[in-house]
Write a protein that holds these residues in place. Structure first.
Motif, mmCIF file in Angstrom:
data_model
loop_
_atom_site.group_PDB
_atom_site.id
_atom_site.type_symbol
_atom_site.label_atom_id
_atom_site.label_comp_id
_atom_site.label_asym_id
_atom_site.label_seq_id
_atom_site.Cartn_x
_atom_site.Cartn_y
_atom_site.Cartn_z
ATOM 1 N N ASP A 162 0.717 15.320 -12.875
ATOM 2 C CA ASP A 162 1.733 14.535 -12.164
ATOM 3 C C ASP A 162 2.178 15.211 -10.875
ATOM 4 O O ASP A 162 2.613 14.550 -9.927
ATOM 5 N N MET A 163 2.068 16.541 -10.835
ATOM 6 C CA MET A 163 2.529 17.281 -9.669
ATOM 7 C C MET A 163 1.621 17.069 -8.459
ATOM 8 O O MET A 163 2.001 17.361 -7.329
ATOM 9 N N ASP A 164 0.439 16.562 -8.697
ATOM 10 C CA ASP A 164 -0.516 16.382 -7.612
ATOM 11 C C ASP A 164 -0.530 14.946 -7.077
ATOM 12 O O ASP A 164 -1.329 14.603 -6.222
ATOM 13 N N LYS A 165 0.354 14.112 -7.609
ATOM 14 C CA LYS A 165 0.418 12.719 -7.159
ATOM 15 C C LYS A 165 1.367 12.596 -5.962
ATOM 16 O O LYS A 165 2.289 13.389 -5.803
ATOM 17 N N ASN A 166 1.136 11.600 -5.148
ATOM 18 C CA ASN A 166 2.014 11.327 -4.008
ATOM 19 C C ASN A 166 2.619 9.938 -4.166
ATOM 20 O O ASN A 166 2.029 8.950 -3.740
ATOM 21 N N PRO A 167 3.793 9.832 -4.784
ATOM 22 C CA PRO A 167 4.399 8.513 -5.008
ATOM 23 C C PRO A 167 4.914 7.860 -3.736
ATOM 24 O O PRO A 167 5.312 6.692 -3.749
ATOM 25 N N PHE A 168 4.916 8.610 -2.611
ATOM 26 C CA PHE A 168 5.445 8.076 -1.355
ATOM 27 C C PHE A 168 4.351 7.578 -0.409
ATOM 28 O O PHE A 168 4.633 7.248 0.747
ATOM 29 N N ALA A 169 3.108 7.530 -0.880
ATOM 30 C CA ALA A 169 1.993 7.155 -0.004
ATOM 31 C C ALA A 169 2.185 5.759 0.591
ATOM 32 O O ALA A 169 2.067 5.565 1.807
ATOM 33 N N ASP A 170 2.495 4.781 -0.247
ATOM 34 C CA ASP A 170 2.672 3.413 0.247
ATOM 35 C C ASP A 170 3.913 3.303 1.129
ATOM 36 O O ASP A 170 3.901 2.603 2.150
ATOM 37 N N MET A 171 4.954 4.006 0.744
ATOM 38 C CA MET A 171 6.187 3.994 1.527
ATOM 39 C C MET A 171 5.941 4.575 2.917
ATOM 40 O O MET A 171 6.405 4.032 3.932
ATOM 41 N N ALA A 172 5.205 5.681 2.978
ATOM 42 C CA ALA A 172 4.904 6.316 4.268
ATOM 43 C C ALA A 172 4.061 5.403 5.141
ATOM 44 O O ALA A 172 4.280 5.320 6.360
ATOM 45 N N LYS A 173 3.122 4.714 4.538
ATOM 46 C CA LYS A 173 2.261 3.795 5.297
ATOM 47 C C LYS A 173 3.073 2.648 5.878
ATOM 48 O O LYS A 173 2.888 2.257 7.036
ATOM 49 N N THR A 174 3.995 2.125 5.078
ATOM 50 C CA THR A 174 4.812 1.000 5.534
ATOM 51 C C THR A 174 5.791 1.421 6.631
ATOM 52 O O THR A 174 5.975 0.697 7.622
ATOM 53 N N MET A 175 6.383 2.603 6.484
ATOM 54 C CA MET A 175 7.391 3.059 7.445
ATOM 55 C C MET A 175 6.780 3.641 8.713
ATOM 56 O O MET A 175 7.452 3.708 9.744
ATOM 57 N N GLY A 176 5.532 4.095 8.644
ATOM 58 C CA GLY A 176 4.890 4.650 9.826
ATOM 59 C C GLY A 176 5.555 5.925 10.307
ATOM 60 O O GLY A 176 5.921 6.792 9.513
ATOM 61 N N ASP A 177 5.745 6.049 11.608
ATOM 62 C CA ASP A 177 6.307 7.269 12.207
ATOM 63 C C ASP A 177 7.716 7.576 11.706
ATOM 64 O O ASP A 177 8.123 8.741 11.658
ATOM 65 N N GLU A 178 8.445 6.561 11.313
ATOM 66 C CA GLU A 178 9.821 6.756 10.863
ATOM 67 C C GLU A 178 9.874 7.635 9.620
ATOM 68 O O GLU A 178 10.828 8.409 9.445
ATOM 69 N N PHE A 179 8.849 7.549 8.772
ATOM 70 C CA PHE A 179 8.808 8.370 7.560
ATOM 71 C C PHE A 179 8.712 9.849 7.928
ATOM 72 O O PHE A 179 9.467 10.681 7.423
ATOM 73 N N GLY A 180 7.803 10.188 8.826
ATOM 74 C CA GLY A 180 7.653 11.573 9.252
ATOM 75 C C GLY A 180 8.884 12.101 9.967
ATOM 76 O O GLY A 180 9.241 13.279 9.809
ATOM 77 N N LYS A 181 9.543 11.232 10.728
ATOM 78 C CA LYS A 181 10.739 11.658 11.454
ATOM 79 C C LYS A 181 11.859 12.048 10.502
ATOM 80 O O LYS A 181 12.646 12.953 10.798
ATOM 81 N N MET A 182 11.929 11.374 9.360
ATOM 82 C CA MET A 182 12.961 11.740 8.392
ATOM 83 C C MET A 182 12.763 13.174 7.915
ATOM 84 O O MET A 182 13.725 13.939 7.781
ATOM 85 N N PHE A 183 11.511 13.562 7.682
ATOM 86 C CA PHE A 183 11.261 14.916 7.203
ATOM 87 C C PHE A 183 11.426 15.949 8.308
ATOM 88 O O PHE A 183 11.741 17.103 8.038
#
Length: 250
Positions: A83-104
């Motif tokens: 479970d530690m190797d999964k990325n549950p935010f993959a779809d969210m990051a794709k939908t948000m685009g650059d805004e996702f990276g800016k949050m981090f």
């Protein structure tokens, strides 16, 4: 809050070396060591990220705790190390685009370090006679005790912890606690004892009552010394659980 990746080799080694005989519930913890000067900025971006998760509904969940030394903990239940190797935010990051990276990028401005590790609830050392639960309604205040020990003293510390629980049971103590064991990613071995209360006053009131319940100082020390004599050190922190920064999918 970046997804934690592990190699297959380390995961396999861990599966063989980690003792699960007395542990049932495992959690992955992401810890942000927030700079005091950036506390309010961190709070703002954490709430922004939480709102984004509510909107985009990633399939994961976590409880959030904050400690008196400006550390934030995001605690996610996991079934296994895969479970530690999964990325549950993959779809969210794709939908948000650059805004996702800016949050981090905003997150990264608020701390110089953060880390990921696992802990496991040790149910047979936990004292919650009315039912074991990590969170309790209306009791978000926390007192956390870290008991560190060397691998050579692990068995003796565990035996001491069992003796403490037996004392609480024999006295029908009303001060309940949960015990967690350190796991993968922690630099030292420790037990974490978590006690819940409504607030600091409620904790102190219960603690004072519990002192009288358990017996004289000499009687209590005779039991607690079975832990203390084999611990390398202890740390005590106050904090709180943060339902406003917790998340569960719809």
């Amino acid at each position: 809050m970046k997804t934690f990746k592990t190699s297959i080799l380390i995961a396999l080694l861990l599966c063989f070396s980690f003792n699960l005989s007395h542990a049932q519930k495992r959690f992955m913890v992401h810890q942000d060591n927030v700079k005091p000067s950036m506390l309010m900025q961190y709070e703002a971006i954490a709430k922004k990220f939480n709102d984004a998760c509510i909107k985009h509904n990633p399939q994961t969940s976590w409880a959030t705790g904050t400690r008196s030394d400006f550390k934030y903990f995001y605690i996610t239940p996991i079934e296994n190390f895969a479970d530690m190797d999964k990325n549950p935010f993959a779809d969210m990051a794709k939908t948000m685009g650059d805004e996702f990276g800016k949050m981090f990028e905003e997150f990264d401005k608020c701390y110089d370090s953060h880390t990921n590790y696992t802990i496991t609830m040790v149910e047979d050392l936990t004292y919650m006679p009315e039912g074991i639960s990590m969170t309790q309604e209306g009791q978000n205040y926390r007192k956390w005790y870290y008991i560190y020990f060397t691998p050579s003293n692990a068995k003796k510390v565990r035996e001491g912890m069992k003796a403490v629980k037996a004392l609480y049971e024999s006295k029908n103590s009303k001060e309940y606690y949960r015990v967690y064991r350190s796991g993968f990613g922690t630099p030292e071995e420790f037990y974490l004892v978590a006690i819940s209360a409504k607030d600091a006053i409620d904790f102190e009131t219960k603690s004072k009552t519990n002192e009288a319940t358990l017996g004289t100082k000499e009687e209590v020390w005779e039991v607690f010394s079975k832990v203390m004599e084999h611990a390398t050190r202890m740390e005590e922190f106050s904090g709180e659980m943060r339902p406003d920064l917790a998340y569960a999918p719809k």
